[in-house]
Design a protein around this motif. Structure first.
Motif, PDB file in Angstrom:
ATOM      1  N   SER A 379      16.356  91.175  57.323  1.00 17.57           N
ATOM      2  CA  SER A 379      15.620  90.349  57.496  1.00 17.57           C
ATOM      3  C   SER A 379      16.106  88.843  57.619  1.00 17.57           C
ATOM      4  N   GLY A 380      15.382  87.889  58.136  1.00 14.25           N
ATOM      5  CA  GLY A 380      15.997  86.473  58.216  1.00 14.25           C
ATOM      6  C   GLY A 380      16.353  86.019  57.008  1.00 14.25           C
ATOM      7  N   GLY A 381      15.625  85.954  55.824  1.00 13.09           N
ATOM      8  CA  GLY A 381      15.966  85.245  54.753  1.00 13.09           C
ATOM      9  C   GLY A 381      17.041  86.147  53.940  1.00 13.09           C
ATOM     10  N   ASN A 382      17.029  87.331  54.285  1.00 18.03           N
ATOM     11  CA  ASN A 382      18.444  88.055  53.442  1.00 18.03           C
ATOM     12  C   ASN A 382      19.868  87.750  54.100  1.00 18.03           C
ATOM     13  N   GLN A 383      19.557  87.389  55.620  1.00 20.04           N
ATOM     14  CA  GLN A 383      20.853  87.014  56.272  1.00 20.04           C
ATOM     15  C   GLN A 383      21.397  85.604  55.639  1.00 20.04           C
ATOM     16  N   GLN A 384      20.110  84.744  55.545  1.00 20.23           N
ATOM     17  CA  GLN A 384      20.402  83.407  54.963  1.00 20.23           C
ATOM     18  C   GLN A 384      21.078  83.637  53.449  1.00 20.23           C
ATOM     19  N   LYS A 385      20.668  84.532  52.858  1.00 18.40           N
ATOM     20  CA  LYS A 385      21.526  84.833  51.455  1.00 18.40           C
ATOM     21  C   LYS A 385      22.753  85.278  51.942  1.00 18.40           C
ATOM     22  N   VAL A 386      23.234  85.745  52.739  1.00 16.61           N
ATOM     23  CA  VAL A 386      24.354  86.214  53.112  1.00 16.61           C
ATOM     24  C   VAL A 386      25.391  84.958  53.380  1.00 16.61           C
ATOM     25  N   MET A 401      25.515  71.988  52.937  1.00 15.58           N
ATOM     26  CA  MET A 401      24.220  72.726  53.131  1.00 15.58           C
ATOM     27  C   MET A 401      23.367  72.201  54.451  1.00 15.58           C
ATOM     28  N   ASP A 402      23.240  72.763  55.451  1.00 19.30           N
ATOM     29  CA  ASP A 402      22.352  72.073  56.587  1.00 19.30           C
ATOM     30  C   ASP A 402      20.814  72.889  56.413  1.00 19.30           C
ATOM     31  N   ASP A 403      19.982  72.143  55.712  1.00 17.52           N
ATOM     32  CA  ASP A 403      18.574  72.844  55.677  1.00 17.52           C
ATOM     33  C   ASP A 403      18.719  74.360  55.453  1.00 17.52           C
ATOM     34  N   PRO A 404      19.537  74.950  54.408  1.00 15.76           N
ATOM     35  CA  PRO A 404      19.549  76.402  54.154  1.00 15.76           C
ATOM     36  C   PRO A 404      18.557  77.365  53.863  1.00 15.76           C
ATOM     37  N   MET A 405      17.348  76.750  53.434  1.00 15.43           N
ATOM     38  CA  MET A 405      16.277  77.338  52.822  1.00 15.43           C
ATOM     39  C   MET A 405      15.377  77.908  53.733  1.00 15.43           C
ATOM     40  N   ARG A 406      15.631  77.695  55.179  1.00 11.57           N
ATOM     41  CA  ARG A 406      14.663  78.043  56.154  1.00 11.57           C
ATOM     42  C   ARG A 406      14.398  79.799  56.169  1.00 11.57           C
ATOM     43  N   GLY A 407      13.290  80.006  55.883  1.00 15.57           N
ATOM     44  CA  GLY A 407      12.673  81.574  55.908  1.00 15.57           C
ATOM     45  C   GLY A 407      13.123  82.167  54.621  1.00 15.57           C
ATOM     46  N   VAL A 408      13.477  81.386  53.450  1.00 17.31           N
ATOM     47  CA  VAL A 408      13.734  81.951  52.119  1.00 17.31           C
ATOM     48  C   VAL A 408      12.716  82.105  51.173  1.00 17.31           C
ATOM     49  N   ASP A 409      12.187  83.087  50.495  1.00 12.37           N
ATOM     50  CA  ASP A 409      10.950  83.252  49.707  1.00 12.37           C
ATOM     51  C   ASP A 409      11.153  82.456  48.645  1.00 12.37           C
ATOM     52  N   VAL A 410       9.958  82.091  47.632  1.00 15.92           N
ATOM     53  CA  VAL A 410      10.005  81.185  47.077  1.00 15.92           C
ATOM     54  C   VAL A 410      10.934  81.897  45.419  1.00 15.92           C
ATOM     55  N   GLY A 411      10.845  83.191  45.242  1.00 14.69           N
ATOM     56  CA  GLY A 411      11.854  83.680  44.113  1.00 14.69           C
ATOM     57  C   GLY A 411      13.116  83.672  44.664  1.00 14.69           C
ATOM     58  N   THR A 412      13.539  83.693  45.562  1.00 11.83           N
ATOM     59  CA  THR A 412      15.077  83.538  46.113  1.00 11.83           C
ATOM     60  C   THR A 412      15.376  82.249  46.063  1.00 11.83           C
ATOM     61  N   LYS A 413      14.332  81.434  46.674  1.00 12.55           N
ATOM     62  CA  LYS A 413      14.802  79.819  46.431  1.00 12.55           C
ATOM     63  C   LYS A 413      15.077  79.305  44.961  1.00 12.55           C
TER      64      LYS A 413
END
Length: 481
Positions: A379-386, A401-413
Motif C-alpha cells: 500500500s502507499g503508506g507501507n511504501q512510505q515506510k520503506v 524529509m520532504d513532507d514524508p507522512m503523506r498517506g501514513v496512518d495515525v498509528g504508524t505516524k
C-alpha cells in the motif's frame, strides 16, 4: 436515505494476503462517508473495486439499484458518475492540465476542444480552490505535487454529459496546505446539496470527524465498525482501528543550541540563515509550494554551501516520482542507500541485504509476507515506510524529509515520531518539511516559508498554529509596502 452504492460480501486475495474478507459497504446519495484504517487494512483495495480497477474474487456490486457485479470495470463506474482521486496520482506528467482533462471526457472533441477543456477544468478549479494560480496550458510535470493534487481533484468533479454522483477521495489533502484542504472540504459539503456522495479516506482523523456524516473503520480486510460521525472522538477511532497512538505532547522539543552545527548556510531570501545542530529536529512550515522542498533539495544537492557535517539521506514525500524504484523488490528498495556497506569481496551480499531489510521491516512495521515481493505490492503508506527505513538504515548523519507522512496512518505516524526522537537523542539531525501543523510540535525549532523565502524563525515554545499561519500570509502592512 436510499443507497446509491451497495457492496456486499466483497472478497479479494493476493496470494497469502486476504485484502478483502467479506466486506459490506453502503453509501447514500449526498452522504459523506469517512473510511479509516491502518495501512494495509484493505481501504485501497475496496475503493479500487468500486472504481472498477480491481475485480473482486466474490461479492455483489449494486449502483442505483442495478446489479453490476458481472463485467464491472472503469467504464461502467464512470458511466454511472463514479469518480476516484487515487492517492498515487494518475495524471499524465507530459500532458497539460487541459489535455489531462480531455482524457476523462471523451465527449470533448472536434474543433475547439482545447478551449472547452481549458474552460471546464479552470471553472472547476476556481470553484474548489479559489486563487489556485494554475494555468490550463501548464504541463503537469512542471507543477508542484500540491498543485498536481488540486488538478486531480478538480478533474474528478468536472462534468460533461454524465453528472458526478460519487467521488472517492483517497488522502486528498495529503499534499495540500491547510487553506487548500479547508477549501476542498467546504466544496464537498456544498456538493452534498446536489446529491453528490463522497467517500473520504484520510489518516487525519480530525478531518474525517469534521467532514463525514458516517465513519467506517476497516482492519485486516474487514469492516469492524460503522458509526455516525457525531459523537465520535479521535481516541474512539484510534481504539476502533486497534492501535493506541501517542498524542503529541508539549515539551517534546529539545533546545540544543549548545550542540555543534551540522548545517549552516544562507536561507532562501536572505532574512534568516538555515541552521541545524547535532540532535535537532528542525521543521520547515508554511503554505505548500512556497519553497520548502526547493530548500531541502538545495541542501541535498549542494551540501558544501551549507557546511554540512556528515552524510545526508533524503526521504521523499512524492514517492511515486522521487522515492521508490518501482521495478525492484521491497528489500532492495530498503537497502539501496546502504549497498556500498553491504558488499563482500566486491559483490553485493544478498544475505546481508535481506537481513537489513528484515530488521527494518520489523522495526518500522512494514506489512508484507515477504520482503522479496515487489515494492508495488505494498500500500502507499507501507511504501512510505520503506523510504523511512532506507534513510534510517543508512550511515547518514543528517536526514532531510520532504513532507514524508503523506498517506501514513495515525498509528504508524506515532511510531515514526518516536523513532525520530530516538534517533535525534542518539545524535542524528532532521530537517523536516511538513504540511501538517500538528507535526510541528515534534520540532525543536521551525522556519516558516512564504513566497520562496524564510520569513519567520520560531523556537519550540513559540510554535503554535496561530504563529505559523500569521507568518504564512502577507500582512496588510507588507502588502502596502
Amino acid at each position: 436515505m436510499s443507497a446509491f452504492v451497495e457492496l456486499a460480501g466483497l472478497e479479494k486475495r493476493y496470494e497469502a494476503v486476504r485484502a478483502l474478507d467479506g466486506v459490506d459497504l453502503r453509501v447514500a446519495a449526498g452522504e459523506v462517508l469517512g473510511l479509516v484504517g491502518h495501512n494495509g487494512a484493505g481501504k485501497s483495495t475496496l475503493i479500487n473495486v468500486l472504481a472498477g480497477t480491481v475485480v473482486p474474487d466474490a461479492g455483489r456490486i449494486e449502483v442505483a439499484g442495478e446489479d453490476l457485479a458481472r463485467g464491472y470495470d472503469v467504464t461502467t463506474a464512470t458511466d454511472r458518475g463514479i469518480r476516484c482521486v487515487f492517492q498515487e496520482l494518475s495524471l499524465c506528467p507530459n500532458l497539460t492540465v487541459a489535455e489531462n482533462t480531455r482524457i476523462v471526457h471523451r465527449q470533448i472533441k472536434g474543433r475547439g476542444w482545447q478551449a472547452r477543456a481549458r474552460a471546464l477544468i479552470i471553472g472547476t478549479l476556481d470553484a474548489i480552490f479559489p486563487g489556485h494560480g494554475i494555468r490550463p496550458d501548464r504541463r503537469i510535470g512542471d507543477l508542484s505535487i500540491g498543485r498536481r493534487q488540486m488538478v486531480e481533484i478538480a478533474r474528478a468533479f468536472t462534468e460533461t454529459e454524465t453528472p458526478v454522483r460519487l467521488v472517492i477521495l483517497d488522502e486528498p489533502t495529503s499534499s495540500l496546505d491547510s487553506t487548500a484542504a479547508e477549501q476542498l472540504l467546504a466544496y464537498v459539503r456544498r456538493r452534498q446539496a446536489d446529491g453528490v456522495a463522497t467517500i473520504l479516506i484520510s489518516h487525519l482523523l480530525g478531518e474525517i470527524l469534521g467532514a463525514a456524516d458516517r465513519v467506517v473503520v476497516m482492519r485486516d480486510g474487514k469492516v469492524v465498525a460503522d458509526r455516525a460521525a457525531a459523537g465520535l472522538s479521535r481516541d474512539d477511532l484510534v481504539g476502533l482501528m486497534g492501535h493506541v497512538a501517542d498524542q503529541p505532547g508539549e515539551g517534546q522539543g529539545r533546545r540544543r543550541l549548545d550542540a555543534e552545527p551540522v548545517l549552516d548556510g544562507p536561507g532562501p531570501g536572505g532574512r534568516h540563515r538555515l541552521e541545524l545542530r547535532r540532535g535537532e529536529v528542525v521543521g520547515l512550515a508554511g503554505l505548500a509550494g512556497h519553497g520548502q522542498t526547493a530548500a531541502l533539495l538545495d541542501v541535498y544537492d549542494r551540501p558544501r554551501d551549507f557546511a554540512a557535517v556528515g552524510k545526508l539521506a533524503f526521504v521523499a514525500g512524492d514517492r511515486q516520482s522521487d522515492g521508490v524504484f518501482p521495478l525492484w523488490s521491497i528489500k532492495d528498495n530498503i537497502a539501496v542507500r546502504s549497498f556500498s556497506a553491504l558488499r563482500r569481496n566486491g559483490l553485493l551480499d544478498e544475505a546481508a541485504v535481506t537481513g537489513l531489510a528484515l530488521d527494518w521491516q520489523k522495526r518500522i512495521g512494514i506489512r508484507t509476507p515477504d520482503v522479496r515481493n515487489p515494492i508495488l505490492s505494498l500500500s502507499g503508506g507501507n511504501q512510505q515506510k520503506v523510504l523511512f527505513a532506507r534513510a534510517l538504515a543508512s550511515d547518514a548523519a543528517i536526514i532531510l524529509m520532504d513532507d514524508p507522512m503523506r498517506g501514513v496512518d495515525v498509528g504508524t505516524k506515532s511510531e515514526v515520531y518516536a523513532l525520530i526522537r530516538q534517533e535525534a537523542t542518539a545524535g542524528r539531525s532532521f530537517l523536516w518539511y511538513t504540511t501538517e501543523l500538528d507535526e510541528l510540535v515534534h520540532c525543536d525549532r521551525v522556519y516558516v516559508f512564504r513566497e520562496g523565502e524564510i520569513v519567520a524563525h520560531l523556537a519550540h515554545d513559540e510554535i503554535t498554529e496561530r504563529a505559523v499561519l500569521q507568518a504564512s500570509f502577507r500582512s496588510d502592512a507588507e502588502a502596502v509596502a
